[in-house]
Design a protein around this motif. Structure first.
Motif, PDB file in Angstrom:
ATOM      1  N   HIS A 151      41.746  37.630  38.859  1.00  0.00           N
ATOM      2  CA  HIS A 151      41.832  38.817  39.722  1.00  0.00           C
ATOM      3  C   HIS A 151      40.551  39.658  39.728  1.00  0.00           C
ATOM      4  O   HIS A 151      40.584  40.827  40.078  1.00  0.00           O
ATOM      5  CB  HIS A 151      43.054  39.676  39.371  1.00  0.00           C
ATOM      6  CG  HIS A 151      44.313  38.897  39.358  1.00  0.00           C
ATOM      7  ND1 HIS A 151      44.958  38.526  40.507  1.00  0.00           N
ATOM      8  CD2 HIS A 151      45.023  38.364  38.334  1.00  0.00           C
ATOM      9  CE1 HIS A 151      46.023  37.815  40.197  1.00  0.00           C
ATOM     10  NE2 HIS A 151      46.084  37.691  38.882  1.00  0.00           N
ATOM     11  N   LYS A 152      39.455  39.038  39.349  1.00  0.00           N
ATOM     12  CA  LYS A 152      38.162  39.718  39.364  1.00  0.00           C
ATOM     13  C   LYS A 152      37.600  39.686  40.785  1.00  0.00           C
ATOM     14  O   LYS A 152      37.841  38.751  41.548  1.00  0.00           O
ATOM     15  CB  LYS A 152      37.231  38.989  38.387  1.00  0.00           C
ATOM     16  CG  LYS A 152      35.832  39.497  38.311  1.00  0.00           C
ATOM     17  CD  LYS A 152      35.027  38.859  37.175  1.00  0.00           C
ATOM     18  CE  LYS A 152      35.205  37.379  37.057  1.00  0.00           C
ATOM     19  NZ  LYS A 152      34.379  36.756  36.020  1.00  0.00           N
ATOM     20  N   VAL A 153      36.877  40.739  41.151  1.00  0.00           N
ATOM     21  CA  VAL A 153      36.151  40.768  42.419  1.00  0.00           C
ATOM     22  C   VAL A 153      34.675  40.657  42.085  1.00  0.00           C
ATOM     23  O   VAL A 153      34.163  41.408  41.254  1.00  0.00           O
ATOM     24  CB  VAL A 153      36.424  42.073  43.198  1.00  0.00           C
ATOM     25  CG1 VAL A 153      35.562  42.139  44.450  1.00  0.00           C
ATOM     26  CG2 VAL A 153      37.895  42.172  43.566  1.00  0.00           C
ATOM     27  N   GLU A 154      33.998  39.712  42.706  1.00  0.00           N
ATOM     28  CA  GLU A 154      32.571  39.512  42.487  1.00  0.00           C
ATOM     29  C   GLU A 154      31.831  39.630  43.811  1.00  0.00           C
ATOM     30  O   GLU A 154      32.370  39.280  44.862  1.00  0.00           O
ATOM     31  CB  GLU A 154      32.285  38.114  41.924  1.00  0.00           C
ATOM     32  CG  GLU A 154      32.772  37.864  40.540  1.00  0.00           C
ATOM     33  CD  GLU A 154      32.383  36.482  40.029  1.00  0.00           C
ATOM     34  OE1 GLU A 154      31.838  35.659  40.808  1.00  0.00           O
ATOM     35  OE2 GLU A 154      32.634  36.220  38.843  1.00  0.00           O
ATOM     36  N   SER A 155      30.607  40.089  43.744  1.00  0.00           N
ATOM     37  CA  SER A 155      29.747  40.079  44.922  1.00  0.00           C
ATOM     38  C   SER A 155      29.202  38.674  45.109  1.00  0.00           C
ATOM     39  O   SER A 155      28.817  38.007  44.146  1.00  0.00           O
ATOM     40  CB  SER A 155      28.572  41.045  44.735  1.00  0.00           C
ATOM     41  OG  SER A 155      29.027  42.366  44.651  1.00  0.00           O
ATOM     42  N   ILE A 156      29.219  38.222  46.344  1.00  0.00           N
ATOM     43  CA  ILE A 156      28.561  36.959  46.698  1.00  0.00           C
ATOM     44  C   ILE A 156      27.578  37.265  47.813  1.00  0.00           C
ATOM     45  O   ILE A 156      27.766  38.225  48.557  1.00  0.00           O
ATOM     46  CB  ILE A 156      29.574  35.859  47.106  1.00  0.00           C
ATOM     47  CG1 ILE A 156      30.445  36.309  48.283  1.00  0.00           C
ATOM     48  CG2 ILE A 156      30.432  35.456  45.920  1.00  0.00           C
ATOM     49  CD1 ILE A 156      31.384  35.234  48.792  1.00  0.00           C
ATOM     50  N   HIS A 157      26.548  36.491  47.901  1.00  0.00           N
ATOM     51  CA  HIS A 157      25.479  36.818  48.841  1.00  0.00           C
ATOM     52  C   HIS A 157      25.393  35.772  49.945  1.00  0.00           C
ATOM     53  O   HIS A 157      24.944  34.653  49.729  1.00  0.00           O
ATOM     54  CB  HIS A 157      24.159  36.969  48.099  1.00  0.00           C
ATOM     55  CG  HIS A 157      24.215  38.082  47.097  1.00  0.00           C
ATOM     56  ND1 HIS A 157      24.067  39.395  47.460  1.00  0.00           N
ATOM     57  CD2 HIS A 157      24.485  38.085  45.781  1.00  0.00           C
ATOM     58  CE1 HIS A 157      24.214  40.161  46.400  1.00  0.00           C
ATOM     59  NE2 HIS A 157      24.475  39.395  45.368  1.00  0.00           N
ATOM     60  N   ARG A 182      34.503  50.953  49.928  1.00  0.00           N
ATOM     61  CA  ARG A 182      35.832  50.515  49.488  1.00  0.00           C
ATOM     62  C   ARG A 182      35.906  49.002  49.697  1.00  0.00           C
ATOM     63  O   ARG A 182      35.502  48.489  50.742  1.00  0.00           O
ATOM     64  CB  ARG A 182      36.903  51.200  50.326  1.00  0.00           C
ATOM     65  CG  ARG A 182      38.325  50.855  49.980  1.00  0.00           C
ATOM     66  CD  ARG A 182      39.329  51.487  50.943  1.00  0.00           C
ATOM     67  NE  ARG A 182      38.979  52.827  51.361  1.00  0.00           N
ATOM     68  CZ  ARG A 182      39.295  53.946  50.690  1.00  0.00           C
ATOM     69  NH1 ARG A 182      39.974  53.864  49.581  1.00  0.00           N
ATOM     70  NH2 ARG A 182      38.939  55.128  51.149  1.00  0.00           N
ATOM     71  N   VAL A 183      36.437  48.301  48.699  1.00  0.00           N
ATOM     72  CA  VAL A 183      36.676  46.860  48.810  1.00  0.00           C
ATOM     73  C   VAL A 183      38.186  46.668  48.767  1.00  0.00           C
ATOM     74  O   VAL A 183      38.815  46.916  47.735  1.00  0.00           O
ATOM     75  CB  VAL A 183      35.996  46.082  47.651  1.00  0.00           C
ATOM     76  CG1 VAL A 183      36.274  44.596  47.774  1.00  0.00           C
ATOM     77  CG2 VAL A 183      34.499  46.372  47.612  1.00  0.00           C
ATOM     78  N   SER A 184      38.756  46.282  49.895  1.00  0.00           N
ATOM     79  CA  SER A 184      40.211  46.122  49.992  1.00  0.00           C
ATOM     80  C   SER A 184      40.585  44.656  49.859  1.00  0.00           C
ATOM     81  O   SER A 184      40.044  43.810  50.562  1.00  0.00           O
ATOM     82  CB  SER A 184      40.718  46.670  51.321  1.00  0.00           C
ATOM     83  OG  SER A 184      40.494  48.055  51.387  1.00  0.00           O
ATOM     84  N   ILE A 185      41.499  44.392  48.942  1.00  0.00           N
ATOM     85  CA  ILE A 185      42.046  43.055  48.724  1.00  0.00           C
ATOM     86  C   ILE A 185      43.552  43.165  48.985  1.00  0.00           C
ATOM     87  O   ILE A 185      44.226  43.969  48.328  1.00  0.00           O
ATOM     88  CB  ILE A 185      41.806  42.573  47.271  1.00  0.00           C
ATOM     89  CG1 ILE A 185      40.319  42.640  46.885  1.00  0.00           C
ATOM     90  CG2 ILE A 185      42.388  41.181  47.049  1.00  0.00           C
ATOM     91  CD1 ILE A 185      39.406  41.703  47.620  1.00  0.00           C
ATOM     92  N   PRO A 186      44.095  42.394  49.926  1.00  0.00           N
ATOM     93  CA  PRO A 186      45.531  42.495  50.209  1.00  0.00           C
ATOM     94  C   PRO A 186      46.378  42.309  48.952  1.00  0.00           C
ATOM     95  O   PRO A 186      46.153  41.390  48.167  1.00  0.00           O
ATOM     96  CB  PRO A 186      45.776  41.360  51.208  1.00  0.00           C
ATOM     97  CG  PRO A 186      44.444  41.142  51.852  1.00  0.00           C
ATOM     98  CD  PRO A 186      43.429  41.410  50.770  1.00  0.00           C
TER      99      PRO A 186
END
Length: 127
Positions: free
Chosen positions: A83-89, A57-61
């Protein structure tokens, strides 16, 4: 846990996507394959899949929870514009150094969400 065709479809949908979908996006996407799929079932199955470690789960307030596969060693960027969620490393060992520097705590797990602009929105803002 009993086998569920709907849960299997939901798992495959989450694992096949790169965009960190919400429960509503998953439900909408699967309706063509499973017309009787309800949003309540999607939420229940997503929670079960999180509980058994098949997805994260990725929770964004202030936003609906997003979901992703159980990939390791990455964090998230939430774009305040699109409002996009991206993976960062960011390597976990680098984050662990920061967490370990916090006095008086014993961290068992950690995540990091960076709030800002994705590369596309940052490029538009710099025009």
């Amino acid at each position: 846990m009993r086998y569920s065709h709907q849960r299997e479809l939901i798992l495959r949908e989450v694992l096949s996507r790169e965009d960190h979908p919400t429960a509503e996006q998953i439900c909408t996407s699967l309706r063509s394959d499973c017309p009787r799929l309800s949003l309540g079932t999607v939420y229940r199955d997503l929670n079960t899949l999180v509980d058994i470690g098949k997805i994260r789960r990725v929770s964004i307030p202030g936003e609906a929870d997003r979901f992703e596969g159980p990939a390791q060693d990455h964090q998230h960027l939430y774009c305040r514009s699109c409002h996009k969620v991206e993976s960062i490393h960011i390597p976990d060992d680098q984050l662990k150094v920061l967490v370990d520097a916090c006095p008086g705590i014993k961290a068992e797990d950690f995540t990091l969400t960076v709030f800002g602009l994705c590369s596309e929105c940052a490029a538009k803002e710099n025009v």
